[in-house]
Design an enzyme around this catalytic site. Structure first.
Site, PDB file in Angstrom:
ATOM      1  CG  HIS A 192      17.857  52.417  -0.439  1.00  0.00           C
ATOM      2  ND1 HIS A 192      17.325  51.468   0.414  1.00  0.00           N
ATOM      3  CD2 HIS A 192      16.959  53.418  -0.502  1.00  0.00           C
ATOM      4  CE1 HIS A 192      16.144  51.878   0.835  1.00  0.00           C
ATOM      5  NE2 HIS A 192      15.889  53.056   0.297  1.00  0.00           N
ATOM      6  CD  GLU A 252      18.266  67.957  -5.162  1.00  0.00           C
ATOM      7  OE1 GLU A 252      18.561  66.806  -4.804  1.00  0.00           O
ATOM      8  OE2 GLU A 252      17.135  68.456  -4.967  1.00  0.00           O
ATOM      9  N   GLY A 310      21.960  69.772  -1.188  1.00  0.00           N
ATOM     10  CA  GLY A 310      21.813  68.316  -1.219  1.00  0.00           C
ATOM     11  C   GLY A 310      23.067  67.714  -1.823  1.00  0.00           C
ATOM     12  CG  ASN A 350      23.592  62.383  -0.218  1.00  0.00           C
ATOM     13  OD1 ASN A 350      24.645  62.625   0.339  1.00  0.00           O
ATOM     14  ND2 ASN A 350      22.557  61.872   0.413  1.00  0.00           N
ATOM     15  CB  CYS A 405      19.894  68.419   4.198  1.00  0.00           C
ATOM     16  SG  CYS A 405      19.393  68.612   2.479  1.00  0.00           S
TER      17      CYS A 405
END
Length: 708
Positions: free
Chosen positions: A267, A571, A592, A594, A658
């Site tokens: 994070h 995602e 997405g 991630n 993104c």
């Protein structure tokens, strides 16, 4: 066990050849290959040739023999001219090993003018032939110059841009070749300020260089203190064991973030990079004690709140005290568009050419008007991801708590009604900053419990309080009710929007009313609505129906025609595999990557990096973290399949990415090849993304690669 040196020349040669081959498996060689991403199965080669000797003395003069290393240009700055070292009466290894102090190359001109002029001629010829900076080793044996070997020379990021620019201006290489010879990683390094360190500056600790740059500030241990000191004009470094969304205000206020846990995609790392903040994560040798307001190093040094430290996010080091900073001329030039010297002229020239040849757009991940303004100054062509959950933190959390604790629909609607004007104001500011450019706004994504106090801390606080506040008891009940074993796969994204009546409608209305406000002010807003975490077409159909109903209401109320495309974030693997069906209700896909990487690999990003990732990298399971560079065989294949299936159904479908990979140079080349329309990344990474998008277009067309 020692043995006598063999006297047979043939045996000497055989052993020397074998030693070179054996060196391929040496520890240093393995470390170097891992760092440079060189394949383990390439092998090495041996050249056998006659020797010349720089340590042969002549009866005439002592200095008639010698050896040296030279470059056709300065490999540190890129400046034109011969740069190198010379050692009289020495062999080549003596220069490289540094066993003696070398002399400037100009000494060769004094000792042997003829050899010096010959060397200059040879260097011009070699650079003309290779059309690049050359690294040349030479020997003078009894007055005669011998060129031993040459190769394209290693260089700093500064030299790379200057050399590529100058060779283009000189007509040695084309503008396209000049662009291919620089890269986004080099550009990023040039943008950050640096510390002017010396070997005597021993760091307190070493961690993961999560977000590059250099920052100096006083140590603070919580978000509130960082905000308080920043408001008073004091530079701070936020030190935490690890960060959470609650730390966002402090991270914004601080100059740097330092954590004792986490890796490059924790994070702290992700958020810091997104804001262009310096960050060092995973400094495991530090013991962070927030209660005592101090951290302690492995050697026993204690650093207390208010002490000054220097954080080097490029090297991953932390130093006690304030190290001197060197500002980045390149960073200023990129924001102003004005060159201030040869280097900035070269950088701006490379970006101008990249913009003229690239197909991929470069958009920004930005959540505030300030981020949007900075992104635009760095060349962003819109916002590819605006996260709305960050707008619910700080003082607004009380309103979110009221919505969560609402006992009936009326109470919930009252809380949402209080949030509406705040959201509208946020969106209006961002649309103003990005006027005429697309702004993709993602509806709330994380689970609601993230906006409530920590479960354990709240329970402990209640247990220790003799007369606890009824509100706190109510909060704990809500936290318990919403507790999930795996929140990442729980009630979040579109699921949350469908499960909490009025939440999605409030956000869509705020977007619509912000668009109306901008239109009435003479602006040209281009808002896009993104539905997150869609797994099935039915979710998107339901969400789109609700969103379109709200847009229609606002149109009727205001008499204004609204054009707000509605799309989704891909995602989850199932979404990628059923993209053809999802595209029936989507105006755009935003990948997405991630979460798509986490769910495809079955990895918890933070947990994996803290446990077995180093082992996997060491053993070659990963050549690079799949969270840093897109896994083309797995995650990348899902992206490619989704693009193909989506466009087969909807030929006008816009596609972008993104996730963190949107700013990674190697990943950008992949996204170009599979036909995405744009990449979106943190504002700070926009120039590198523009550059790499241009390089990707050229290398895809020519099939070429960086000659270095």
């Amino acid at each position: 066990m020692s043995e006598e040196f063999p006297q047979d020349p043939a045996e000497q040669l055989t052993r020397a050849i074998r030693a070179v081959f054996d060196s391929w498996n040496g520890e240093r060689a393995r470390i170097y290959r891992h760092r440079e991403h060189i394949s383990e199965d390439l092998g090495t080669a041996v050249n056998v040739q006659a020797m010349v000797f720089g340590n042969l003395r002549s009866a005439v003069t002592f200095e008639s023999s010698g050896t040296g290393v030279t470059f056709t240009r300065d490999p540190a700055t890129g400046e034109r001219g011969m740069y190198g070292d010379y050692l009289p009466d020495a062999q080549g290894e003596d220069v490289v090993a540094g066993v003696r102090d070398a002399l400037p190359l100009s000494e060769l001109k004094r000792l042997n003018p003829r050899a010096y002029l010959q060397l200059a001629d040879h260097l011009r010829m070699l650079e003309h032939h290779y059309r690049d900076l050359c690294d040349v080793e030479f020997t003078v044996e009894r007055g005669k110059l011998w060129i031993l070997q040459t190769r394209v020379g290693k260089r700093t990021a500064e030299a790379a841009f200057r050399i590529a620019h100058d060779l283009r201006v000189e007509g040695t290489i084309t503008p396209d070749e000049s662009l291919v010879r620089v890269d986004g990683a080099e550009l990023t390094r040039l943008m950050f300020p640096r510390f002017d360190t010396t070997p005597a500056d021993v760091p307190l600790a070493q961690g993961v260089p999560a977000s590059p740059g250099a920052a100096v500030g006083v140590v603070v241990f919580d978000s509130a203190e960082a905000v308080r000191r920043a408001a008073a004009g004091e530079a701070t470094v936020l030190v935490r064991r690890e960060t959470t969304p609650d730390d966002l205000p402090g991270m914004i206020a601080a100059q740097a973030v330092l954590t004792s846990r986490g890796g490059k995609t924790s994070h702290a790392a992700v958020v810091a990079r997104g804001m262009g903040k310096v960050c060092v994560c995973g400094a495991e040798a530090l013991t962070v004690d927030p209660a005592a307001r101090r951290f302690t190093t492995e050697s026993g040094v204690s650093v207390h709140e208010g002490d000054t430290v220097s954080v080097d996010g490029t090297a991953g080091t932390v130093h006690l005290g304030a190290l001197p900073l060197t500002a980045s001329d390149v960073g200023r030039a990129l924001e102003t568009g004005t060159a201030s010297g040869p280097l900035t002229e070269a950088v701006l020239g490379a970006l101008t050419h990249a913009d003229s040849v690239r197909r991929l757009e470069a958009r920004a991940n930005a959540d505030t008007p300030e981020d949007a303004v900075r992104a635009r100054s760095l060349g962003a062509q819109g916002i590819g991801l605006c996260r709305t959950e960050h707008m619910f933190l700080g003082e607004r959390r009380a309103l979110v708590e009221a919505m969560i604790l609402a006992r009936d629909d009326n109470a919930r609607q009252d809380a949402l009604a209080a949030l509406l004007p705040l959201q509208r104001e946020d969106f209006t500011g961002i649309l103003t900053a990005m006027d005429e450019l697309p702004v993709t706004i993602r509806l709330i994504d994380p689970p609601l419990h993230e906006f409530l106090p920590d479960r354990t801390e709240l329970a402990v606080s209640l247990a220790r309080t003799e007369h606890p506040d009824p509100h706190d008891r109510e909060l704990l009940a809500a936290v318990e009710r919403m507790h999930e074993q795996n929140p990442m796969l729980g009630l979040r994204g579109v699921r949350l929007g469908l499960a909490v009546p009025g939440l999605m409608a409030m956000q869509v209305r705020a977007i619509a009313e912000a668009v109306v406000a901008r239109l009435r002010a003479g602006g040209r807003p281009r808002a896009e609505i993104m539905i997150p975490l869609v797994d099935t077409v039915e979710e998107l159909r339901l969400a789109r129906t609700e969103a379109e109903a709200v847009l229609a209401e606002v149109q009727e109320e205001t008499g204004t025609t609204l054009d707000c495309p509605i799309g989704t974030m891909i995602e989850l693997p199932r979404a990628a595999l059923t993209a053809g069906r999802i595209a029936e209700y989507a105006d755009f896909f935003s990948f997405g990557t991630n979460d798509l990487t986490q769910t495809t690999w079955g990895l918890s990003r933070d947990d994996a990096e803290a446990s077995f990732f180093p082992l996997y990298l060491e053993k070659g399971v990963f050549s690079v973290s799949p969270f840093e560079t897109i896994d083309q065989e797995g995650v990348g294949r899902l992206v490619e399949m989704a693009v193909e299936a989506g466009r087969a159904v909807n030929s006008r479908l816009e596609t972008g990415v993104c996730g963190e990979h949107g700013g990674d140079p190697e990943s950008i080349h992949f996204f170009h090849r599979v036909g995405l329309d744009y990449v979106s990344c943190s504002p700070f990474r926009i120039p590198a993304a523009r550059l790499e998008a241009g390089r990707a277009a050229l290398m895809d067309t020519t099939g070429g690669s960086d000659s270095r």
